[in-house]
Design an enzyme around this catalytic site. Structure first.
Site, PDB file in Angstrom:
ATOM      1  N   HIS A 181      29.880  19.287  52.410  1.00 35.37           N
ATOM      2  CA  HIS A 181      30.165  19.562  50.991  1.00 35.37           C
ATOM      3  C   HIS A 181      29.344  18.659  49.878  1.00 35.37           C
ATOM      4  CE1 HIS A 181      34.439  19.972  52.557  1.00 35.37           C
ATOM      5  NE2 HIS A 181      34.009  21.420  52.050  1.00 35.37           N
ATOM      6  N   GLU A 184      29.706  15.455  47.815  1.00 35.88           N
ATOM      7  CA  GLU A 184      30.028  14.063  48.320  1.00 35.88           C
ATOM      8  C   GLU A 184      28.847  13.467  48.642  1.00 35.88           C
ATOM      9  OE1 GLU A 184      32.362  15.840  51.541  1.00 35.88           O
ATOM     10  OE2 GLU A 184      33.904  16.480  50.309  1.00 35.88           O
ATOM     11  N   ARG A 237      32.156  22.419  45.138  1.00 37.19           N
ATOM     12  CA  ARG A 237      32.261  21.852  46.347  1.00 37.19           C
ATOM     13  C   ARG A 237      31.610  23.004  47.423  1.00 37.19           C
ATOM     14  NH1 ARG A 237      36.572  20.133  49.853  1.00 37.19           N
ATOM     15  NH2 ARG A 237      37.375  21.827  51.367  1.00 37.19           N
ATOM     16  N   HIS A 308      32.192  12.936  55.102  1.00 36.17           N
ATOM     17  CA  HIS A 308      32.604  13.509  53.857  1.00 36.17           C
ATOM     18  C   HIS A 308      32.930  12.252  53.105  1.00 36.17           C
ATOM     19  CE1 HIS A 308      33.508  17.905  55.117  1.00 36.17           C
ATOM     20  NE2 HIS A 308      33.139  17.385  56.325  1.00 36.17           N
ATOM     21  N   GLU A 385      35.836  10.510  56.432  1.00 40.79           N
ATOM     22  CA  GLU A 385      35.921  10.497  54.863  1.00 40.79           C
ATOM     23  C   GLU A 385      35.786   9.228  54.392  1.00 40.79           C
ATOM     24  OE1 GLU A 385      36.995  13.067  52.786  1.00 40.79           O
ATOM     25  OE2 GLU A 385      37.787  14.645  54.111  1.00 40.79           O
TER      26      GLU A 385
HETATM   27 ZN   LIG Z   1      34.199  17.067  52.228  1.00 39.97          ZN
END
Ligand SMILES: [Zn+2]
Ligand SMILES: *[C@@H]1O[C@H](CO)[C@@H](O)[C@H](O)[C@H]1NC(C)=O
Ligand SMILES: *[C@@H]1O[C@H](CO)[C@@H](O)[C@H](O)[C@H]1NC(C)=O
Length: 432
Positions: A181, A184, A237, A308, A385
């Site tokens: 992504h 990020e 995204r 992420h 994350e």
């Molecule tokens: Zn992500």
């Protein structure tokens, strides 16, 4: 493993042809987010959630930043505030604003004196050309223990580059996928910091970590969109491949892997949605390239980590269902706990939660961690994350790069030690 062995594999599967055939992108105007605000909205029922998320169908006005089973973070255009407030009343929930003006945050993302950081110093975010040049510097400086590889080419024809760090033959392998992504940015900033640390640190524990594993690190997987987030739209995204059936552009690359693809509402079939899974699995060249590469190397890879942001979570398989859990789920939780505990003990005191993707969030099918686990037999597999939990979100100021990266290093150290304790770090390729 010997570097020439890897190089032979790479040449086999990913011939690069030197010539650049980047498609020309129209000079698009830079997207601005003046007076766009981001709200935290806690809900109690799935009906409330559904009713709020419906707003994101109005693309120009609403963008979902984060969503789990108790709250969402929603960006709202200034012109849509009346509609937003009306919906809050109808749904009977309250919203707390945590970013007043997204453009202002973007403008100050690199608050550190950027001129003073002409060389890599992780006090600002770097663009793709800078990261590529830096990778070349590291390859030249550490020729005996590094080798560059190319996963394949992106939709727009860019090389998707990675770095292997290998100090000796017979190490277990760790694969790090980062910036699938593109918005990020903290992920590639952290991945490059890790590469630097593994190659240059004098700390005994870091040396041990670096030298007793083979590291396959892809700092920027979604190269086209990484460029796009720097030049055009900071908050994009998806990929940038156009759709044959819609004017909406791009696919969620982390729903595009061929593993329980599109099952259980874990992705969308609508090209306009942020979680559009694509017309078919591996429709995105970047994901196909990743799949081809990892498939060939899978017997050398013990651990898959997909970087992420944001939410501070470790997510194990499964993403496609919350009804079932992997057979080594208890081990996966024990390893995740080790990561979380190690991070928490640093002076920052940052808290990482952990669980399965579908269990802790919501069904999400076709993601890297599930695919690596289900299809590539990589039994230690997580989505991580990074920071934060909703202060700056995707636009995490550069001052947080180093703290986040330090946490990641300590976390990975604990994660690999715990995995080893549980027997997951035996070199897989000694098997026949
Ligand atoms: Zn992500
Ligand atoms: C943002 O809001 C401020 C304060 O209401 C206003 O003065 C300014 O013109 C707005 N900016 C834009 C680009 O709409
Ligand atoms: C709105 O929610 C609050 C609690 O959050 C509740 O006390 C109240 O009864 C609700 N109102 C309606 C009309 O449902």
């Amino acid at each position: 493993m010997k570097l020439y062995e890897l190089l032979a594999i790479i040449i086999l599967i990913a011939p690069t042809n030197g010539a650049s055939f980047l498609k020309k992108r129209d000079q698009e105007k830079k997207v601005r987010y003046d007076n766009y605000s981001v709200f935290r909205i806690k809900y109690e029922t799935s009906l409330q959630r559904q009713s709020l998320l419906e707003l994101t169908n109005i693309k120009q006005s609403f963008k979902l930043w984060r969503d789990d089973n108790s709250e969402c973070n929603l960006m709202v255009a200034p012109s849509a505030m009346p509609l937003f407030e009306e919906r809050l009343r109808t749904v009977n929930v309250t919203a707390e604003m945590f970013i007043e003006n997204v453009q202002d945050l973007i403008d100050h993302e690199n608050e550190a004196d950027t001129r003073a950081d002409a060389t890599f110093g992780w006090t600002r975010y770097y663009n793709l050309a800078e990261i590529d040049a830096w990778l070349d510097t590291m390859l030249a400086a550490y020729p005996d223990v590094t080798s560059g590889f190319v996963l394949g080419q992106s939709y727009e024809g860019r090389d998707i580059r990675g770095l292997l760090i290998s100090y000796k033959w017979g190490n277990p392998g760790v694969f790090i996928e980062s910036n699938i992504h593109a918005r990020e940015w903290i992920t590639s900033a952290t991945a490059t910091w890790l590469i630097n640390e593994l190659l240059t640190s004098k700390d005994e524990l870091v040396r041990e970590l670096a030298e007793s594993h083979d590291w396959y690190i892809v700092p920027v997987l979604n190269v086209d969109v990484f460029v796009y987030t720097h030049e055009t739209d900071r908050l994009w995204r998806k990929t940038r491949q156009p759709s044959r059936i819609s004017d909406c552009v791009g696919v969620d690359p982390n729903r595009n892997y061929d593993s329980h693809w599109m099952e259980n509402g874990g992705a969308s079939s609508n090209p306009c949605d942020e979680t559009y899974a694509g017309p078919q699995p591996f429709s995105e060249p970047e994901i196909k390239a990743m799949s081809d590469f990892v498939s060939i190397l899978k017997d050398k890879i013990n651990v898959m980590l997909a970087f992420h942001s944001y939410s501070q979570l470790l997510l194990s398989p499964y993403g496609h269902t919350a009804e079932e859990f992997p057979e080594n789920y208890a081990d996966l939780m024990q390893v995740a706990k080790a990561y979380s505990d190690a991070v928490h003990q640093l002076p920052y005191g940052t808290i990482y939660k952990y669980g399965s993707s579908a269990g802790i969030l919501y069904p999400a099918s076709g993601a890297t961690n599930d695919w690596a686990y289900n299809e590539q037999d990589i039994k230690i597999s997580y989505t991580i994350e990074f920071r934060d939990t909703g202060n700056f979100g995707f636009v995490l100021p550069a001052a947080f790069i180093k703290p986040n990266a330090e946490e990641t290093l300590i976390g990975i150290m604990a994660l690999l030690a715990e995995s080893k304790k549980l027997g997951y770090m035996e070199p897989k390729y000694t098997r026949n």
